[in-house]
Design a protein around this motif. Structure first.
Motif, PDB file in Angstrom:
ATOM      1  N   ILE A   1       9.163   6.856  -4.269  1.00 20.38           N
ATOM      2  CA  ILE A   1       9.103   6.162  -2.980  1.00 20.38           C
ATOM      3  C   ILE A   1      10.196   6.737  -2.075  1.00 20.38           C
ATOM      4  O   ILE A   1      11.382   6.662  -2.399  1.00 20.38           O
ATOM      5  N   ILE A   2       9.792   7.304  -0.957  1.00 18.38           N
ATOM      6  CA  ILE A   2      10.746   7.887  -0.009  1.00 18.38           C
ATOM      7  C   ILE A   2      11.312   6.828   0.925  1.00 18.38           C
ATOM      8  O   ILE A   2      12.525   6.761   1.160  1.00 18.38           O
ATOM      9  N   LYS A   3      10.417   5.953   1.422  1.00 18.94           N
ATOM     10  CA  LYS A   3      10.880   4.967   2.410  1.00 18.94           C
ATOM     11  C   LYS A   3       9.827   3.874   2.599  1.00 18.94           C
ATOM     12  O   LYS A   3       8.626   4.172   2.650  1.00 18.94           O
ATOM     13  N   PRO A   4      10.259   2.605   2.725  1.00 19.79           N
ATOM     14  CA  PRO A   4       9.331   1.564   3.166  1.00 19.79           C
ATOM     15  C   PRO A   4       9.097   1.677   4.665  1.00 19.79           C
ATOM     16  O   PRO A   4      10.024   2.011   5.413  1.00 19.79           O
TER      17      PRO A   4
ATOM     18  N   PHE B   1       4.368   1.912   2.092  1.00 23.65           N
ATOM     19  CA  PHE B   1       5.453   2.743   1.571  1.00 23.65           C
ATOM     20  C   PHE B   1       5.045   4.208   1.645  1.00 23.65           C
ATOM     21  O   PHE B   1       3.888   4.554   1.369  1.00 23.65           O
ATOM     22  N   LEU B   2       5.995   5.047   2.013  1.00 20.57           N
ATOM     23  CA  LEU B   2       5.798   6.492   1.994  1.00 20.57           C
ATOM     24  C   LEU B   2       6.260   7.012   0.642  1.00 20.57           C
ATOM     25  O   LEU B   2       7.404   6.767   0.222  1.00 20.57           O
ATOM     26  N   GLY B   3       5.370   7.711  -0.058  1.00 24.33           N
ATOM     27  CA  GLY B   3       5.711   8.225  -1.377  1.00 24.33           C
ATOM     28  C   GLY B   3       5.210   9.640  -1.578  1.00 24.33           C
ATOM     29  O   GLY B   3       4.322  10.118  -0.854  1.00 24.33           O
ATOM     30  N   VAL B   4       5.780  10.318  -2.571  1.00 26.51           N
ATOM     31  CA  VAL B   4       5.352  11.675  -2.923  1.00 26.51           C
ATOM     32  C   VAL B   4       5.255  11.791  -4.442  1.00 26.51           C
ATOM     33  O   VAL B   4       5.971  11.125  -5.183  1.00 26.51           O
TER      34      VAL B   4
ATOM     35  N   VAL C   1       0.851  -1.188   0.000  1.00 29.00           N
ATOM     36  CA  VAL C   1       0.000   0.000   0.000  1.00 29.00           C
ATOM     37  C   VAL C   1       0.888   1.239   0.000  1.00 29.00           C
ATOM     38  O   VAL C   1       2.063   1.185   0.387  1.00 29.00           O
ATOM     39  N   LEU C   2       0.305   2.370  -0.411  1.00 27.57           N
ATOM     40  CA  LEU C   2       1.081   3.596  -0.570  1.00 27.57           C
ATOM     41  C   LEU C   2       0.453   4.740   0.207  1.00 27.57           C
ATOM     42  O   LEU C   2      -0.730   5.064   0.016  1.00 27.57           O
ATOM     43  N   ALA C   3       1.258   5.345   1.086  1.00 22.85           N
ATOM     44  CA  ALA C   3       0.889   6.605   1.739  1.00 22.85           C
ATOM     45  C   ALA C   3       1.432   7.717   0.856  1.00 22.85           C
ATOM     46  O   ALA C   3       2.610   8.060   0.924  1.00 22.85           O
ATOM     47  N   LEU C   4       0.568   8.259   0.006  1.00 22.00           N
ATOM     48  CA  LEU C   4       1.000   9.192  -1.032  1.00 22.00           C
ATOM     49  C   LEU C   4       0.652  10.632  -0.654  1.00 22.00           C
ATOM     50  O   LEU C   4      -0.515  10.986  -0.476  1.00 22.00           O
ATOM     51  N   PHE C   5       1.696  11.464  -0.565  1.00 18.09           N
ATOM     52  CA  PHE C   5       1.524  12.890  -0.307  1.00 18.09           C
ATOM     53  C   PHE C   5       1.707  13.663  -1.611  1.00 18.09           C
ATOM     54  O   PHE C   5       2.524  13.289  -2.460  1.00 18.09           O
ATOM     55  N   TYR C   6       0.981  14.767  -1.734  1.00 18.90           N
ATOM     56  CA  TYR C   6       0.981  15.533  -2.980  1.00 18.90           C
ATOM     57  C   TYR C   6       0.530  16.975  -2.695  1.00 18.90           C
ATOM     58  O   TYR C   6      -0.075  17.249  -1.643  1.00 18.90           O
TER      59      TYR C   6
END
Length: 213
Positions: free
Chosen positions: A116-119, A135-138, A51-56
Motif C-alpha cells: 500500500i503506497i497511500k490511502p 488505496f493506491l497499491g503496487v 477498494v484498491l487501485a492496484l498497479f503492476y
C-alpha cells in the motif's frame, strides 16, 4: 510506461498532500452535491468499504492498472466497472486490510505481495449508503489473475498511459440508479465507460500521479 520508472516516481507520492474533493468533483455527476446535502445524516451511519487501485507490471514490464466489471445483479452497482474491493467485515482490522482481502478474493492477487503506497480520499456513495476508502497499491510481480466467478464478469487491464491520457475522458449519457438518464463525465478505457464514484476516485488518483510522473 516502464514499471521500474513508475515505481521510482510513485514512491514520492507517500509524502504528498491529497488533491481531495476538488479533484474528485472533476468527474462528479451533476446531481452529486445535491445528494450529499440530502444525505448528511445517513453519512454518519454509512457502511464502510475498501477498494484498491492496484498497479503492476505486465509480461513486457509495462505498467498496468486492474479494474473489474461486476456481474449483472439486482443492485445499484450491477454491471459497473470499478476497483476490486468490498465491504468491511467484522474480522477486518482496518479498511486497508479490507481492500487487500477483497482484491485477493476478487482477482486472485495475494495480499502479501501488495504494498500500500497511500490511502486516498474517502468517498460517500448515496445510492448504496457506503463510504468507500480507496488505496493506491503496487505489486512488483506480474499477477496471474483469477477472477471470482460469482461476482466478477471480466477483468480489465488498463495501461497507465491510457489512464493518464486526457483524451480518454469525455461526457456520456448514462441511466442512473435513480432511473434518470443524465450526461456525466466519464473515463473510456478498453472499450468500457467508467463514471460515478469510481471515476471520481480515479480522478484524484490521476491528479496525484500527474505530480510525480
Amino acid at each position: 510506461m516502464n514499471f521500474e520508472t513508475f515505481l521510482n516516481s510513485v514512491s514520492k507520492i507517500k509524502n504528498l498532500n491529497l488533491p481531495g474533493e476538488s479533484s474528485q468533483f472533476k468527474m462528479s455527476p451533476p446531481f452529486r452535491r445535491q445528494l450529499m446535502d440530502e444525505n448528511r445524516e445517513k453519512m454518519n451511519h454509512a457502511k464502510k468499504a475498501g477498494v484498491l487501485a492496484l498497479f503492476y507490471p505486465n509480461q513486457n514490464i509495462e505498467t498496468k492498472l486492474i479494474l473489474i466489471l461486476r456481474k449483472t445483479y439486482k443492485g445499484v452497482h450491477s454491471a459497473q466497472v470499478g476497483f476490486p474491493g468490498g465491504k468491511l467485515e467484522d474480522n477486518d482490522p482496518d479498511l486497508a486490510y479490507t481492500a487487500l482481502r477483497e482484491t485477493e478474493e476478487e482477482v486472485g492477487v495475494m495480499r502479501d505481495t501488495v504494498e500500500i503506497i497511500k490511502p486516498l480520499t474517502q468517498l460517500y456513495i448515496p445510492p448504496s449508503n457506503f463510504t468507500v476508502a480507496p488505496f493506491l497499491g503496487v505489486t512488483q510481480h506480474t499477477p496471474t489473475f483469477i477472477k471470482q466467478e460469482d461476482e466478477v464478469e471480466d477483468l480489465i487491464e488498463v495501461s497507465l498511459l491510457d489512464f493518464m491520457d486526457d483524451r480518454n475522458t469525455k461526457n456520456v449519457k448514462v441511466m442512473t440508479s435513480y432511473n434518470v438518464e443524465l450526461e456525466v463525465p466519464a473515463f473510456e478505457l478498453n472499450g468500457h465507460i467508467i463514471w460515478g464514484a469510481t471515476a471520481m476516485m480515479m480522478s484524484e488518483l490521476k491528479d496525484l500521479l500527474k505530480i510525480t510522473l
